[in-house]
Write an enzyme that holds these catalytic residues in place. Structure first.
Site, PDB file in Angstrom:
ATOM      1  N   CYS A  72      40.135  54.996  91.125  1.00 15.92           N
ATOM      2  CA  CYS A  72      40.072  54.919  92.565  1.00 15.92           C
ATOM      3  C   CYS A  72      41.222  53.767  93.004  1.00 15.92           C
ATOM      4  O   CYS A  72      41.397  52.832  92.188  1.00 15.92           O
ATOM      5  CB  CYS A  72      38.735  54.171  92.904  1.00 15.92           C
ATOM      6  SG  CYS A  72      37.465  55.210  92.507  1.00 15.92           S
ATOM      7  N   ARG A 105      45.746  57.300  91.712  1.00 19.67           N
ATOM      8  CA  ARG A 105      44.693  56.797  91.312  1.00 19.67           C
ATOM      9  C   ARG A 105      43.322  57.564  91.206  1.00 19.67           C
ATOM     10  O   ARG A 105      42.538  57.443  90.544  1.00 19.67           O
ATOM     11  CB  ARG A 105      44.124  55.330  91.754  1.00 19.67           C
ATOM     12  CG  ARG A 105      45.474  54.439  91.626  1.00 19.67           C
ATOM     13  CD  ARG A 105      44.955  52.948  92.070  1.00 19.67           C
ATOM     14  NE  ARG A 105      43.991  52.192  91.400  1.00 19.67           N
ATOM     15  CZ  ARG A 105      44.202  51.563  90.082  1.00 19.67           C
ATOM     16  NH1 ARG A 105      45.874  51.217  89.929  1.00 19.67           N
ATOM     17  NH2 ARG A 105      43.574  50.945  89.500  1.00 19.67           N
ATOM     18  N   TRP A 107      38.168  58.460  92.483  1.00 14.64           N
ATOM     19  CA  TRP A 107      38.060  59.434  91.393  1.00 14.64           C
ATOM     20  C   TRP A 107      36.701  59.115  91.068  1.00 14.64           C
ATOM     21  O   TRP A 107      36.020  58.066  90.583  1.00 14.64           O
ATOM     22  CB  TRP A 107      38.983  58.560  90.296  1.00 14.64           C
ATOM     23  CG  TRP A 107      39.012  59.902  89.216  1.00 14.64           C
ATOM     24  CD1 TRP A 107      39.835  60.880  89.066  1.00 14.64           C
ATOM     25  CD2 TRP A 107      38.371  59.795  87.940  1.00 14.64           C
ATOM     26  NE1 TRP A 107      39.562  61.588  88.103  1.00 14.64           N
ATOM     27  CE2 TRP A 107      38.679  60.654  87.103  1.00 14.64           C
ATOM     28  CE3 TRP A 107      37.476  58.841  87.429  1.00 14.64           C
ATOM     29  CZ2 TRP A 107      38.014  61.035  86.020  1.00 14.64           C
ATOM     30  CZ3 TRP A 107      36.982  59.089  86.177  1.00 14.64           C
ATOM     31  CH2 TRP A 107      37.191  60.011  85.552  1.00 14.64           C
ATOM     32  N   ASN A 141      36.250  49.837  93.153  1.00 20.39           N
ATOM     33  CA  ASN A 141      37.012  50.483  92.184  1.00 20.39           C
ATOM     34  C   ASN A 141      36.219  49.945  90.635  1.00 20.39           C
ATOM     35  O   ASN A 141      36.245  48.852  90.473  1.00 20.39           O
ATOM     36  CB  ASN A 141      38.528  50.320  92.078  1.00 20.39           C
ATOM     37  CG  ASN A 141      39.161  50.776  90.886  1.00 20.39           C
ATOM     38  OD1 ASN A 141      38.936  51.721  90.359  1.00 20.39           O
ATOM     39  ND2 ASN A 141      40.183  50.097  90.321  1.00 20.39           N
ATOM     40  N   GLY A 142      35.869  50.765  89.847  1.00 16.69           N
ATOM     41  CA  GLY A 142      35.128  50.358  88.538  1.00 16.69           C
ATOM     42  C   GLY A 142      33.904  50.865  88.214  1.00 16.69           C
ATOM     43  O   GLY A 142      33.659  51.944  89.024  1.00 16.69           O
ATOM     44  N   GLU A 184      52.236  66.860  72.831  1.00 20.50           N
ATOM     45  CA  GLU A 184      52.525  66.613  74.308  1.00 20.50           C
ATOM     46  C   GLU A 184      52.917  67.611  75.345  1.00 20.50           C
ATOM     47  O   GLU A 184      52.580  67.567  76.482  1.00 20.50           O
ATOM     48  CB  GLU A 184      53.895  65.591  74.297  1.00 20.50           C
ATOM     49  CG  GLU A 184      54.574  65.191  75.553  1.00 20.50           C
ATOM     50  CD  GLU A 184      53.611  64.351  76.496  1.00 20.50           C
ATOM     51  OE1 GLU A 184      52.460  64.096  76.114  1.00 20.50           O
ATOM     52  OE2 GLU A 184      53.859  64.000  77.696  1.00 20.50           O
ATOM     53  N   LYS A 222      50.715  68.357  78.704  1.00 16.94           N
ATOM     54  CA  LYS A 222      51.197  68.675  79.902  1.00 16.94           C
ATOM     55  C   LYS A 222      50.976  70.145  80.447  1.00 16.94           C
ATOM     56  O   LYS A 222      50.622  70.011  81.790  1.00 16.94           O
ATOM     57  CB  LYS A 222      52.957  68.610  79.854  1.00 16.94           C
ATOM     58  CG  LYS A 222      53.480  67.161  79.262  1.00 16.94           C
ATOM     59  CD  LYS A 222      53.380  66.227  80.674  1.00 16.94           C
ATOM     60  CE  LYS A 222      53.528  64.967  80.580  1.00 16.94           C
ATOM     61  NZ  LYS A 222      52.455  64.304  79.943  1.00 16.94           N
ATOM     62  N   GLU A 226      47.297  69.905  81.774  1.00 14.07           N
ATOM     63  CA  GLU A 226      46.989  68.990  82.759  1.00 14.07           C
ATOM     64  C   GLU A 226      47.697  69.838  84.244  1.00 14.07           C
ATOM     65  O   GLU A 226      46.955  69.397  85.255  1.00 14.07           O
ATOM     66  CB  GLU A 226      47.318  67.743  82.703  1.00 14.07           C
ATOM     67  CG  GLU A 226      48.801  67.277  82.482  1.00 14.07           C
ATOM     68  CD  GLU A 226      48.737  65.898  82.099  1.00 14.07           C
ATOM     69  OE1 GLU A 226      48.037  65.009  82.693  1.00 14.07           O
ATOM     70  OE2 GLU A 226      49.754  65.509  81.561  1.00 14.07           O
ATOM     71  N   HIS A 283      45.968  77.398  58.732  1.00 12.80           N
ATOM     72  CA  HIS A 283      44.788  77.089  58.243  1.00 12.80           C
ATOM     73  C   HIS A 283      43.611  77.407  59.379  1.00 12.80           C
ATOM     74  O   HIS A 283      42.861  76.659  59.612  1.00 12.80           O
ATOM     75  CB  HIS A 283      44.607  75.487  57.955  1.00 12.80           C
ATOM     76  CG  HIS A 283      45.695  75.459  56.797  1.00 12.80           C
ATOM     77  ND1 HIS A 283      45.214  75.873  55.620  1.00 12.80           N
ATOM     78  CD2 HIS A 283      46.828  74.773  56.809  1.00 12.80           C
ATOM     79  CE1 HIS A 283      46.597  75.648  54.363  1.00 12.80           C
ATOM     80  NE2 HIS A 283      47.229  74.903  55.311  1.00 12.80           N
ATOM     81  N   LYS A 320      45.809  58.490  87.495  1.00 11.47           N
ATOM     82  CA  LYS A 320      46.962  58.026  86.906  1.00 11.47           C
ATOM     83  C   LYS A 320      46.443  57.003  85.987  1.00 11.47           C
ATOM     84  O   LYS A 320      47.044  56.616  85.134  1.00 11.47           O
ATOM     85  CB  LYS A 320      47.893  57.739  87.800  1.00 11.47           C
ATOM     86  CG  LYS A 320      49.231  57.078  86.922  1.00 11.47           C
ATOM     87  CD  LYS A 320      50.340  57.782  87.236  1.00 11.47           C
ATOM     88  CE  LYS A 320      51.445  57.608  86.364  1.00 11.47           C
ATOM     89  NZ  LYS A 320      51.695  58.519  85.380  1.00 11.47           N
TER      90      LYS A 320
HETATM   91  C1  F6R Z   1      49.191  62.588  80.440  1.00 18.88           C
HETATM   92  C2  F6R Z   1      49.062  61.253  80.974  1.00 18.88           C
HETATM   93  C3  F6R Z   1      47.964  60.461  80.372  1.00 18.88           C
HETATM   94  C4  F6R Z   1      48.228  59.230  79.941  1.00 18.88           C
HETATM   95  C5  F6R Z   1      47.100  58.218  79.697  1.00 18.88           C
HETATM   96  C6  F6R Z   1      47.322  57.043  79.316  1.00 18.88           C
HETATM   97  O1  F6R Z   1      50.408  62.958  81.248  1.00 18.88           O
HETATM   98  O2  F6R Z   1      49.619  60.531  81.820  1.00 18.88           O
HETATM   99  O3  F6R Z   1      47.433  61.064  79.133  1.00 18.88           O
HETATM  100  O4  F6R Z   1      49.047  58.850  79.185  1.00 18.88           O
HETATM  101  O5  F6R Z   1      45.997  58.362  80.599  1.00 18.88           O
HETATM  102  O6  F6R Z   1      47.603  56.082  80.469  1.00 18.88           O
HETATM  103  P1  F6R Z   1      48.527  54.715  80.279  1.00 18.88           P
HETATM  104  O7  F6R Z   1      49.693  54.927  79.545  1.00 18.88           O
HETATM  105  O8  F6R Z   1      48.548  54.309  81.893  1.00 18.88           O
HETATM  106  O9  F6R Z   1      47.632  53.831  79.445  1.00 18.88           O
END
Ligand code: F6R
Length: 607
Positions: free
Chosen positions: A2, A27, A74, A98-99, A479, A483, A486, A502, A602
């Protein structure tokens, strides 16, 4: 998660709040809302969905006022409905939060018994009722907030305005980030300095437990014991240009393309190019005697740590443990003497990573963090910080933060290897030169964009995808899968190529695209054998390799993506580019929201 903003001044509040919310939308974007005071009375507008939906509502039903608060949500407690959208308000007070308030059920029952009527399912609404209950009992707004804070359990940042008080905004911080922006005759509050970057570069960061009274003229900060305290004003380096989208269609593409510069900046803070040597800042522990590094992080940042494990073990012969923070924090892992905790995070606010860090501190171990936001909680609570100099990352999917995390970790691995004398000076110099070549190499790698776009067109129709890699390319396969899922909502898995037989091999059929990251190097032939296993079962191979690799095993692949040849050491950074671009272009083909994928945020400040 948020995003929250606040404004007090003499010009209309809503445009200022809305611009702040647009900058905080990374956020969370389930709903958004603003509240202002008009002739002393609280009025608000709330809309489900993105900030743009709120803007449409405001265009139809404008909101006046020169003081106000805003929120982009969020969802945690309660669905993303208008009733659950912030600000939560009654006749006396309006609040954004937020929280998470952990004791909200208890407080709600108590307040309902007193006759308070709740209109949402959120935990946040209890704060508004709690404060207004105290206001009813003749508390001043300041005393009401101070008293309410003592009843709240959990993590939060809140901002409040009060009916009849055009001269006052109150903010409070415990666990979640909150910054105060200083203007000329006006003041701002925001979840981060980015939200305020278009308004001011003068920022006061609140500390844990602080609450702040804000007027047009300035602010008074109080600590957790309600005592006035001075928190230094800082000048941030953020500028409007840094956080704009430029000519790019999406932030993510801009950030992918910024990687040569971001890696270059990061390298120049850690590498002496003349002597081809890594030079670390002074550390509060002796690298030579570290018994074990424990790396902890979430999501993409965890995968950076997973790559680092290969480097530390192979080059420095250094025992390393890696873990996802949400598991580590509750495992009560024993931390042997002489160990060091390393925490990797773009935002520096991820609550699981922060909590894991705090656990490690309680075990008496020094804490090193690798973060992109220097003012963040993780940075502040660490004994030392190796910053990633990626600049603001706005796209929700992490790209340049990831490759700069890899860059810092690679430098750290070389420094440990030198200290422990596990790699020869000549080899260390060669590896450092390889690192120095990275910005140019990544620049060259970005030229594959067109080729990746063609592959993405065929991937867009898939339901599932499998990514394979070996050694330090295994985390890159994960990764790539992360990507893809998501951004495109295609189910994807990243697997160690040798582990495929396996279990996952049962999934292989003519429908299944298998993206193989296979640089020519010590493990190439092994991965090549796995490619044959997929082909033998009719699977669709998308081969990501260099020219030699493609000549060797590309013939039967459905598609190939050719990247420049790279030393095995830096291959994880180079192969990050194709997997990022593949997810990006597939998302564009599918028409999904690249910068703000559904359900994500994010900065993950809830467990
Ligand atoms: C995926 C992504 C997330 C962050 C994760 C940790 O693309 O961005 O998996 O890597 O939420 O976030 P930080 O790095 O801010 O602790």
């Amino acid at each position: 998660m948020c995003g929250i903003v606040g404004f007090i001044g003499s010009r209309p509040a809503v445009p200022v709040l809305m611009e702040g919310l647009r900058r905080l939308e990374y956020r969370g974007y389930d709903s958004a809302g603003v509240a202002t005071l008009i002739n002393g009375a609280i009025d608000r507008r709330r809309a489900v969905g993105k900030v743009s939906s709120l803007q449409e509502l405001l265009d139809r039903q404008p909101l006046e006022g020169t003081i106000g608060i805003g929120h982009t949500r969020w969802a945690t407690h309660g669905s993303p409905s208008e009733l659950n959208a912030h600000p939560h308000a009654n006749e006396r007070v309006a609040l954004v939060h937020n929280g998470i308030i952990e004791n909200h059920q208890l407080l709600r029952a108590e307040l309902e018994a007193k006759g308070h009527v709740f209109t949402s399912q959120t935990d946040s609404e209890v704060i508004a009722h709690l404060v207004s209950d105290l206001l009813d009992r003749q508390f001043s707004p300041q005393n009401a907030v101070a008293a309410a804070l003592k009843r709240l359990e959990g993590v939060f940042a809140i901002v409040l305005v009060f009916a009849g008080r055009h001269d006052l905004v109150i903010g409070a911080k415990r666990g979640s980030p909150l910054a105060v922006g200083v203007g000329d005759g006006e003041m701002y509050l925001g979840s981060d300095a980015l939200a305020l970057a278009h308004l001011t570069d003068r920022i006061i960061y609140l500390e844990e437990g602080d609450w702040v009274e804000v007027s047009c003229q300035g602010c008074v900060v109080h600590d957790v014991n309600d005592q006035p305290v001075v928190r230094q004003m800082q000048h941030t380096a953020f500028s409007g240009a840094l956080i704009g989208k430029g000519d790019y269609r999406h932030y993510m593409l801009k950030e992918i393309c910024e990687q040569p510069m971001a890696i270059g900046e990061t390298l120049s803070s850690l590498v002496d190019p003349v002597n081809a040597q890594v030079v670390l800042p002074e550390l509060p522990f002796d690298l030579a005697t570290v018994s074990r590094f424990t790396f902890c992080a979430c999501g993409t940042a965890f995968l950076a740590a997973a790559v680092a494990k290969y480097w530390f073990e192979q080059l420095a012969r250094q025992p390393v443990e890696i873990d996802i923070a949400s598991e580590f924090r509750y495992r009560e892992a024993p931390m042997p003497n002489g160990g060091v905790g390393v925490f990797v995070s773009q935002s520096g606010e991820t609550i699981d990573t922060l909590s894991a860090l705090r656990y490690v501190r309680t075990q008496g171990q020094p804490v090193l963090s690798i973060v992109n936001v220097p003012e963040s909680a993780i940075a502040r609570e660490s004994d030392c910080v190796l910053p990633t100099l990626a600049g603001p990352e706005i796209g929700v999917a992490s790209t340049k933060a990831f490759t700069t995390q890899l860059t810092v970790l690679a430098c750290l691995a070389l420094a440990v290897a030198r200290t422990r004398k596990t790699t020869s000076p000549e080899e260390l110099e060669r590896l450092t030169l390889a690192l120095i070549s990275l910005p140019k190499l990544i620049d060259d790698t970005l030229l594959i964009d067109g080729a990746v776009r063609n592959v993405a067109a065929s991937l867009a129709g898939s339901r599932d995808a499998l990514y394979l890699g070996r050694g330090s390319l295994y985390p890159i396969a994960m990764e790539g899968a992360l990507k893809l899922k998501e951004l495109t909502y295609i189910h994807a898995e990243g697997y160690a190529a040798g582990e495929m037989k396996h279990g996952p091999i049962a999934l292989i059929d003519e429908q299944m695209p298998v993206i193989v990251c296979a640089p020519v190097g010590p493990l190439f032939e092994k991965t090549a054998a796995n490619v044959q296993e997929v082909l033998a079962r009719g699977g669709r191979i998308i081969l990501v390799s260099d020219r030699v690799g493609i000549e060797k095993i590309g013939r039967d692949a459905e598609a190939v993506i050719e990247v420049p040849p790279a030393d095995n050491f830096i291959a994880p950074m180079v192969y990050s580019i194709p997997v990022q671009l593949l997810a990006y272009h597939t998302a564009v083909f599918k028409g999904t929201d690249v910068d703000q994928p559904r359900n994500l945020a994010k900065s993950v400040t809830v467990e």
